[in-house]
Structures are given as C-alpha cells and as structure tokens.
Design an enzyme around this catalytic site. Structure first.
Site, PDB file in Angstrom:
ATOM      1  N   ASN A 174       0.860  -1.186   0.000  1.00  0.00           N
ATOM      2  CA  ASN A 174       0.000   0.000   0.000  1.00  0.00           C
ATOM      3  C   ASN A 174       0.898   1.239   0.000  1.00  0.00           C
ATOM      4  OD1 ASN A 174      -1.648   2.214   0.842  1.00  0.00           O
ATOM      5  ND2 ASN A 174      -3.150   0.779   1.646  1.00  0.00           N
ATOM      6  N   HIS A 187      -5.605   3.447  -1.684  1.00  0.00           N
ATOM      7  CA  HIS A 187      -6.883   3.682  -1.006  1.00  0.00           C
ATOM      8  C   HIS A 187      -7.225   5.166  -1.117  1.00  0.00           C
ATOM      9  CE1 HIS A 187      -9.595   2.565   2.644  1.00  0.00           C
ATOM     10  NE2 HIS A 187     -10.098   3.591   1.987  1.00  0.00           N
ATOM     11  N   GLU A 245      -8.722   0.106  -2.837  1.00  0.00           N
ATOM     12  CA  GLU A 245      -9.567  -0.010  -1.659  1.00  0.00           C
ATOM     13  C   GLU A 245     -10.394   1.251  -1.492  1.00  0.00           C
ATOM     14  OE1 GLU A 245      -6.526  -2.558   1.233  1.00  0.00           O
ATOM     15  OE2 GLU A 245      -6.888  -0.429   1.624  1.00  0.00           O
ATOM     16  N   HIS A 277      -4.011  -4.649   7.695  1.00  0.00           N
ATOM     17  CA  HIS A 277      -4.086  -3.577   8.685  1.00  0.00           C
ATOM     18  C   HIS A 277      -3.211  -3.911   9.891  1.00  0.00           C
ATOM     19  CE1 HIS A 277      -5.996   0.321   9.523  1.00  0.00           C
ATOM     20  NE2 HIS A 277      -5.658   0.039  10.768  1.00  0.00           N
TER      21      HIS A 277
END
Length: 237
Positions: free
Chosen positions: A7, A43, A70, A190
């Site tokens: 990410n 995201h 996301e 996460h």
C-alpha cells in the site's frame, strides 16, 4: 503462495506534505514491483489527502503485477473503479473523514448494497474483496453478497500479538477456515508488520494476499525499500 501487495498511500502523504512530485508515487510503485512485491494497493479517499484519483489513473497502465483499489463504494469511487478496471477492488466501510480503516462491514445489514456493488464490478471483470472483521457470520454474509474474497481486518490481531499471540490469532483462524470452506479467497490487512506477519502466515498459510502499507513504509525509512520488501516476502516464504 501468499502475495504481498504494498500500500503506497503513505508515500503519497509525504509527497502531498510539500507539493510537487517528491517522492514520485509512480516510481515508488515501479520500484516495489521491481523489488519483488506482487501487487500495489491504493486507497483513495474523498479528500485526497494521500493517493489522489489522478494517481490511480496514472498508475493503472504501468502496474505489471496487480492493482488493488480499496475504498468506500460511494459514487465517485465506483466511477473510478469502473473506468480504471483494476484487477481487484476491496470494499471498505470508511466514513469520509475517517483517519484510517477501523472496522469491517456488517455484511448482513448491508447485503443489498454490497450485492449490487459486487455485481457492477463483476460485470467489468473486476475481482471483489469485502473488508470484514474476524467474525464467521460476517464472512458468511460476504459470501451471500457474491464476493470473490474477503479481507480480514487484522488490527485486533496486531494489538493482541505481544500479550498472547495464540489468543490473538484464534478468531482469525476460525474466520479464515469458514471462508475457505465457503470457497472464498482470503486476504488480510491492517497493522501487519515484520513482528507479527510470519506467525499470521504460519497459522493461516492459505491466505491469498496481504496488503501492507504503514508499517512497511516506516520500516523502509531505516532499512531501505528493497531490503524491507525482501524481509516482508521472507515472512511469507
């Protein structure tokens, strides 16, 4: 093999703090792939405080592994996904002003909405993953929505790891087994880190993909990006 999707939101956060294009988000994404990452996750949020919608359009043609987008499936987000057509869209129930993702979907209460969204994405050939807590009922609810995968929200595991890793992983093992039995693919993400990732993978080796950003970028400040990605990949070996 469990894939590592990096990410890169935090890279964009650093860029946005000063304006300009340093660090270069597109170059970092390419470097992550070059160093062995099997995917790139972004995201975009409505306020574009890190990844911008324009970034996603620019990233799409250069990604050679897998692009995972996301976000909360609000109309603007859905328009982006249906136009860009990434390999995977992960549906996350974020509020507009939310600092970071902190819970999964209630897949029973939102079954109608999620079923509709999944259907629209599937029509475009996009794989879907629904972000859920480690709750067997929520996994079953996701299956009823027609999704291809679920992504387990792993912050509770990370928070409890140091005190009692066996207790911390237990609900995730149960939820993962339900997903597997139902024929769902399994992602996780996460607060996974070099500290807790290997044990997670040992206990749930059939995980398809982990998405890691914050911890990985923090580690890269000390280790360098290439060495950091190699260490995360070794946790998944």
């Amino acid at each position: 093999m469990t894939k590592l999707s990096v990410n890169i939101n935090k890279v964009a956060t650093l860029r946005n703090a000063r304006g300009g294009n340093n660090p270069n988000v597109l170059q970092v994404a390419a470097d992550c792939e070059g160093f062995g990452a099997q995917g790139i996750t972004v995201h975009p949020r409505p306020d574009e405080r890190h990844i911008r919608y324009a970034d996603v359009h620019q990233l799409r043609p250069q990604i050679t592994t897998e692009l995972n987008i996301e976000g909360n499936p609000v109309p603007k987000f859905m328009d982006l996904c249906l136009e860009v057509r990434p390999m995977q869209v992960t549906l996350v129930p974020d509020a507009d002003d939310q600092l970071t993702s902190n819970h999964g979907w209630n897949t029973k209460e939102n079954q109608g909405l999620l079923t509709d969204i999944v259907g629209k994405l599937r029509e475009k050939g996009i794989r879907t993953s629904i972000f859920v807590d480690a709750d067997e009922e929520m996994v079953a609810g996701a299956k009823a929505c027609g999704t291809d995968r679920v992504e387990l929200y792993t912050e509770p595991y990370a928070a409890g790891y140091a005190a009692d890793r066996e207790a911390a992983i237990a609900p995730f093992v149960r939820a993962a087994k339900v997903a597997k039995e139902m024929g769902l693919g399994l992602n996780a993400g996460h607060d996974l880190s070099l500290e807790n990732l290997q044990y997670f993978h040992q206990q749930i080796p059939f995980t398809d993909e982990v998405s890691i950003g914050h911890a990985l970028i923090c580690d890269a400040l000390y280790l360098g990006l290439e060495q950091t990605i190699r260490r995360y990949l070794s946790c998944l070996a």
